[in-house]
Enzyme design. Structure first.
Site, PDB file in Angstrom:
ATOM      1  N   PRO A  57      -2.710 -11.714  10.364  1.00  0.00           N
ATOM      2  CA  PRO A  57      -2.926 -11.524  11.796  1.00  0.00           C
ATOM      3  C   PRO A  57      -3.050 -10.032  12.118  1.00  0.00           C
ATOM      4  O   PRO A  57      -2.383  -9.205  11.487  1.00  0.00           O
ATOM      5  CB  PRO A  57      -1.652 -12.107  12.430  1.00  0.00           C
ATOM      6  CG  PRO A  57      -0.632 -12.128  11.338  1.00  0.00           C
ATOM      7  CD  PRO A  57      -1.387 -12.266  10.053  1.00  0.00           C
ATOM      8  N   ASP A  58      -3.883  -9.689  13.083  1.00  0.00           N
ATOM      9  CA  ASP A  58      -3.992  -8.293  13.526  1.00  0.00           C
ATOM     10  C   ASP A  58      -2.992  -8.097  14.675  1.00  0.00           C
ATOM     11  O   ASP A  58      -3.207  -8.549  15.801  1.00  0.00           O
ATOM     12  CB  ASP A  58      -5.421  -7.989  13.986  1.00  0.00           C
ATOM     13  CG  ASP A  58      -5.609  -6.499  14.235  1.00  0.00           C
ATOM     14  OD1 ASP A  58      -4.686  -5.872  14.799  1.00  0.00           O
ATOM     15  OD2 ASP A  58      -6.664  -5.961  13.859  1.00  0.00           O
ATOM     16  N   ILE A  59      -1.895  -7.441  14.337  1.00  0.00           N
ATOM     17  CA  ILE A  59      -0.778  -7.323  15.284  1.00  0.00           C
ATOM     18  C   ILE A  59      -1.187  -6.510  16.513  1.00  0.00           C
ATOM     19  O   ILE A  59      -0.929  -6.898  17.648  1.00  0.00           O
ATOM     20  CB  ILE A  59       0.448  -6.686  14.579  1.00  0.00           C
ATOM     21  CG1 ILE A  59       0.843  -7.542  13.375  1.00  0.00           C
ATOM     22  CG2 ILE A  59       1.610  -6.527  15.547  1.00  0.00           C
ATOM     23  CD1 ILE A  59       1.786  -6.862  12.402  1.00  0.00           C
ATOM     24  N   ASN A 118       0.846  -1.201   0.000  1.00  0.00           N
ATOM     25  CA  ASN A 118       0.000   0.000   0.000  1.00  0.00           C
ATOM     26  C   ASN A 118       0.877   1.244   0.000  1.00  0.00           C
ATOM     27  O   ASN A 118       2.103   1.144  -0.028  1.00  0.00           O
ATOM     28  CB  ASN A 118      -0.977  -0.036   1.184  1.00  0.00           C
ATOM     29  CG  ASN A 118      -0.234  -0.093   2.506  1.00  0.00           C
ATOM     30  OD1 ASN A 118       0.495   0.831   2.860  1.00  0.00           O
ATOM     31  ND2 ASN A 118      -0.381  -1.202   3.229  1.00  0.00           N
ATOM     32  N   PHE A 142      -3.501   3.294  15.354  1.00  0.00           N
ATOM     33  CA  PHE A 142      -3.760   4.323  14.350  1.00  0.00           C
ATOM     34  C   PHE A 142      -4.910   3.861  13.461  1.00  0.00           C
ATOM     35  O   PHE A 142      -5.090   2.652  13.259  1.00  0.00           O
ATOM     36  CB  PHE A 142      -2.511   4.570  13.487  1.00  0.00           C
ATOM     37  CG  PHE A 142      -1.690   5.725  13.968  1.00  0.00           C
ATOM     38  CD1 PHE A 142      -0.983   5.644  15.158  1.00  0.00           C
ATOM     39  CD2 PHE A 142      -1.625   6.902  13.230  1.00  0.00           C
ATOM     40  CE1 PHE A 142      -0.231   6.715  15.617  1.00  0.00           C
ATOM     41  CE2 PHE A 142      -0.867   7.975  13.672  1.00  0.00           C
ATOM     42  CZ  PHE A 142      -0.173   7.888  14.862  1.00  0.00           C
ATOM     43  N   LYS A 172       8.335 -17.339 -10.571  1.00  0.00           N
ATOM     44  CA  LYS A 172       7.528 -16.297 -11.202  1.00  0.00           C
ATOM     45  C   LYS A 172       6.375 -16.925 -11.999  1.00  0.00           C
ATOM     46  O   LYS A 172       6.599 -17.859 -12.787  1.00  0.00           O
ATOM     47  CB  LYS A 172       8.421 -15.465 -12.137  1.00  0.00           C
ATOM     48  CG  LYS A 172       7.696 -14.304 -12.748  1.00  0.00           C
ATOM     49  CD  LYS A 172       8.594 -13.494 -13.666  1.00  0.00           C
ATOM     50  CE  LYS A 172       7.773 -12.468 -14.401  1.00  0.00           C
ATOM     51  NZ  LYS A 172       8.508 -11.806 -15.465  1.00  0.00           N
ATOM     52  N   ASP A 176      -4.240  -6.067   5.092  1.00  0.00           N
ATOM     53  CA  ASP A 176      -5.290  -6.871   5.745  1.00  0.00           C
ATOM     54  C   ASP A 176      -5.264  -8.317   5.267  1.00  0.00           C
ATOM     55  O   ASP A 176      -5.562  -9.226   6.023  1.00  0.00           O
ATOM     56  CB  ASP A 176      -6.664  -6.257   5.456  1.00  0.00           C
ATOM     57  CG  ASP A 176      -6.819  -4.926   6.184  1.00  0.00           C
ATOM     58  OD1 ASP A 176      -6.432  -4.861   7.357  1.00  0.00           O
ATOM     59  OD2 ASP A 176      -7.299  -3.951   5.559  1.00  0.00           O
TER      60      ASP A 176
HETATM   61  O1  C5P Z   1      -7.794  -2.688  11.233  1.00  0.00           O
HETATM   62  P1  C5P Z   1      -7.125  -1.466  10.765  1.00  0.00           P
HETATM   63  O2  C5P Z   1      -6.026  -1.735   9.763  1.00  0.00           O
HETATM   64  O3  C5P Z   1      -7.993  -0.384  10.265  1.00  0.00           O
HETATM   65  O4  C5P Z   1      -6.448  -0.872  12.104  1.00  0.00           O
HETATM   66  C1  C5P Z   1      -5.400   0.007  12.098  1.00  0.00           C
HETATM   67  C2  C5P Z   1      -4.534  -0.159  13.327  1.00  0.00           C
HETATM   68  O5  C5P Z   1      -4.282  -1.537  13.578  1.00  0.00           O
HETATM   69  C3  C5P Z   1      -3.181   0.437  13.145  1.00  0.00           C
HETATM   70  O6  C5P Z   1      -2.712   0.819  14.418  1.00  0.00           O
HETATM   71  C4  C5P Z   1      -2.371  -0.706  12.558  1.00  0.00           C
HETATM   72  O7  C5P Z   1      -0.975  -0.527  12.760  1.00  0.00           O
HETATM   73  C5  C5P Z   1      -2.928  -1.873  13.311  1.00  0.00           C
HETATM   74  N1  C5P Z   1      -2.956  -3.134  12.551  1.00  0.00           N
HETATM   75  C6  C5P Z   1      -2.142  -4.175  12.917  1.00  0.00           C
HETATM   76  N2  C5P Z   1      -2.203  -5.368  12.248  1.00  0.00           N
HETATM   77  C7  C5P Z   1      -3.072  -5.538  11.231  1.00  0.00           C
HETATM   78  C8  C5P Z   1      -3.913  -4.494  10.846  1.00  0.00           C
HETATM   79  C9  C5P Z   1      -3.821  -3.296  11.522  1.00  0.00           C
HETATM   80  O8  C5P Z   1      -1.334  -4.012  13.845  1.00  0.00           O
HETATM   81  N3  C5P Z   1      -3.114  -6.704  10.601  1.00  0.00           N
END
Ligand code: C5P
Length: 408
Positions: free
Chosen positions: A310-312, A213, A332, A292, A282
């Protein structure tokens, strides 16, 4: 918010080819709102003229302890009493030796000795050949001047004017500016260990392609710099970005979201503040091809399937350290509309005490931004400003909230 604005510095130049960098340094100091009084040794005048330094600082340069321009003929007293700090850049091996011995037979070392050491700090930016830097005599003298209270800003490593390569180059003017800003900043986060994620992630499709992105990482890097200036120990986990590491910050480079999670997991147990600025992808391709993917001319396009990353932030915020109050988490939200509502909802969903919203498309890659801070008490806007200024404001807000949390 600029720690150097309004400061008055004596900028001392001793003899070394790095004197040419001091001209740029004087300009950067003036731009930051500091006033600069240049003092040069006789050796420094072999490398750069007093005319250049006077033109850049708007003040006559001093070079002799017998300068009759001073009504009392005591330049060493007058110049040092007026300063907020004395910075010697470049500081030669000979000048360090002079300081170690308390010499006072020329103006610059005389004013260093005569300065009120309690109220006028002495900062040194050494510059010399690598053998001179490594010599036991120089290292002995450095230990002595440190023991006497001087702050040694360190040296760079790389190609030297003499053609050799190694330690001993003077720090670049921008690096010295970072060190000075850190020196003068209030230590709001002293004792804190701050872990920050920044930049985008890159999710491979095959060895030459992937999805990513537009995040530049600038906001996260600015926060890392501001946290370090505020006295924290800072670890920055960075996705693929083209930004220099802020001085004094430990950086771990990663590529994918899963790499980032692994790096964060390895550090979070030591952290007391976690700031997730990274624009983590995401989704990632369900499978990454080993070779390739080739276009075979049939017109068929590859079907890409995705899986969720994973959502860190949520993972860290749900961990034991955060839930027990030992790790303060800040998230953020980069939105494209309806910022406040999305930021409020995201704070709830992620389970973090503080969520910072910004409009993604308006700020990606830019040097400025505008933030809205959402916490349990309500929201607060930080109006458009440079990312560095916003980072300093955010760090002050985090420090204020930590004070409340820690005191409770
Ligand atoms: O879910 P979203 O991307 O909108 O949330 C944004 C926040 O979550 C940011 O602080 C981003 O660094 C964190 N984030 C994360 N891991 C992900 C997605 C978002 O740590 N997979």
């Amino acid at each position: 918010m600029n720690a150097l604005a309004g400061k008055h510095l004596v900028l001392g130049l001793s003899g070394g080819v790095a004197c040419y960098k001091s001209a740029e340094l004087a300009r950067l100091l003036a731009k930051a709102g500091a006033t600069v009084q240049v003092v040069m040794t006789e050796a420094a005048e072999q490398f750069i003229t007093a005319v250049t330094m006077q033109a850049l600082t708007g003040r006559p340069v001093y070079g002799s302890q017998w300068d009759a321009r001073e009504p009392n003929n005591m330049a060493h007293i007058n110049l040092s009493r007026a300063a907020d700090a004395v910075l010697i850049a470049p500081c030669s091996a000979d000048f360090i030796a002079r300081l170690a011995h308390g010499r006072a037979d020329e103006l610059l070392s005389l004013l260093c000795l005569a300065r009120p050491a309690e109220s006028v700090p002495l900062l040194l930016a050494p510059a010399m050949n690598r053998e001179m830097w490594a010599h036991p005599a120089t290292q002995r003298n450095l230990a002595q001047v440190r023991g006497d209270g001087a702050v040694v800003l360190g040296v760079g490593c790389g190609e030297q004017a003499c053609g050799e390569t190694g330690d001993g180059r003077m720090l670049e003017p921008a690096e010295i500016m970072e060190e000075l800003a850190a020196f003068f900043s209030p230590k709001l986060l002293a004792g804190e260990q701050v872990l920050i994620t920044a930049g985008p992630t890159f999710e491979a499709i095959d060895p030459v392609r992937g999805i990513t992105n537009l995040s530049s990482g600038k906001m996260g890097f600015a926060i890392a710099r501001a946290a370090r200036e505020a006295g924290a120990e800072v670890t920055l986990v960075a996705g693929p970005v083209h930004l220099p590491t802020p001085r004094g910050v430990r950086r771990i480079d990663v590529v994918s979201a899963r790499n980032m999670l692994e790096a964060v997991d390895g550090q979070a147990h030591e952290a007391s503040v976690f700031i997730a600025t990274a624009a983590v992808a995401d989704w990632r391709p369900a499978a990454s091809a080993e070779h390739k993917i080739k276009k075979d001319g049939s017109g068929e396009v590859p079907a890409l399937a995705f899986v969720e990353n994973p959502d860190i932030l949520a993972h860290v915020a749900q961990g034991e350290r955060a839930r027990s109050g030992r790790l303060y988490c800040v998230g953020f939200a980069a939105e494209s509309e309806n910022l406040l509502a999305h930021a409020r909802a995201k704070r709830e969903r992620k389970g973090v005490p503080l969520l910072v919203g910004n409009i993604g498309p308006a700020t990606f890659g830019q040097d400025d931004n505008a933030l809205v801070l959402v916490d349990g008490a309500g929201h607060q806007e930080l109006p458009r400003a440079s990312k560095q200024v916003l980072a300093q404001q955010l760090i002050a807000e985090i420090a204020r909230r930590l004070g409340h949390t820690r005191a409770a």
